[in-house]
Write a protein that holds these residues in place. Structure first.
Motif, PDB file in Angstrom:
ATOM      1  N   ASP A  26     -69.768  97.055  58.364  1.00  0.00           N
ATOM      2  CA  ASP A  26     -68.391  97.532  58.412  1.00  0.00           C
ATOM      3  C   ASP A  26     -68.324  98.887  59.111  1.00  0.00           C
ATOM      4  N   GLN A  27     -67.293  99.077  59.941  1.00  0.00           N
ATOM      5  CA  GLN A  27     -67.172 100.296  60.737  1.00  0.00           C
ATOM      6  C   GLN A  27     -65.707 100.697  60.863  1.00  0.00           C
ATOM      7  N   HIS A  28     -65.497 101.977  61.113  1.00  0.00           N
ATOM      8  CA  HIS A  28     -64.179 102.488  61.459  1.00  0.00           C
ATOM      9  C   HIS A  28     -64.397 103.591  62.476  1.00  0.00           C
ATOM     10  N   TYR A  29     -63.764 103.481  63.640  1.00  0.00           N
ATOM     11  CA  TYR A  29     -63.943 104.486  64.681  1.00  0.00           C
ATOM     12  C   TYR A  29     -62.715 104.552  65.572  1.00  0.00           C
ATOM     13  N   ILE A  30     -62.662 105.584  66.402  1.00  0.00           N
ATOM     14  CA  ILE A  30     -61.572 105.802  67.345  1.00  0.00           C
ATOM     15  C   ILE A  30     -62.112 105.560  68.754  1.00  0.00           C
ATOM     16  N   GLU A  31     -61.371 104.786  69.538  1.00  0.00           N
ATOM     17  CA  GLU A  31     -61.730 104.547  70.938  1.00  0.00           C
ATOM     18  C   GLU A  31     -60.463 104.678  71.773  1.00  0.00           C
TER      19      GLU A  31
END
Length: 62
Positions: A26-31
């Protein structure tokens, strides 16, 4: 294991392609959007069958 996924930018509406690494869990990031350059909040989660799911939102909606 990189998987190409098509998403829609929540700002400009353009369809763009991102690479998702399901092996990272599971991941959460800004692109940044490749078209309008605004920040997209991307959430990736892996289900019990090891399938990756992707959800996107504008940075102010996350």
């Amino acid at each position: 294991m990189l998987d190409a996924r098509a998403i829609q930018c929540p700002y400009c509406g353009e369809r763009i392609e991102i690479l998702v690494d399901a092996s990272a869990g599971d991941q959460h990031y800004i692109e940044d959007c490749q078209v309008c350059c605004r920040p997209i909040s991307i959430e990736v989660w892996v289900d019990a069958d090891d399938r990756a799911h992707v959800s996107v939102a504008g940075e102010d909606e996350a």
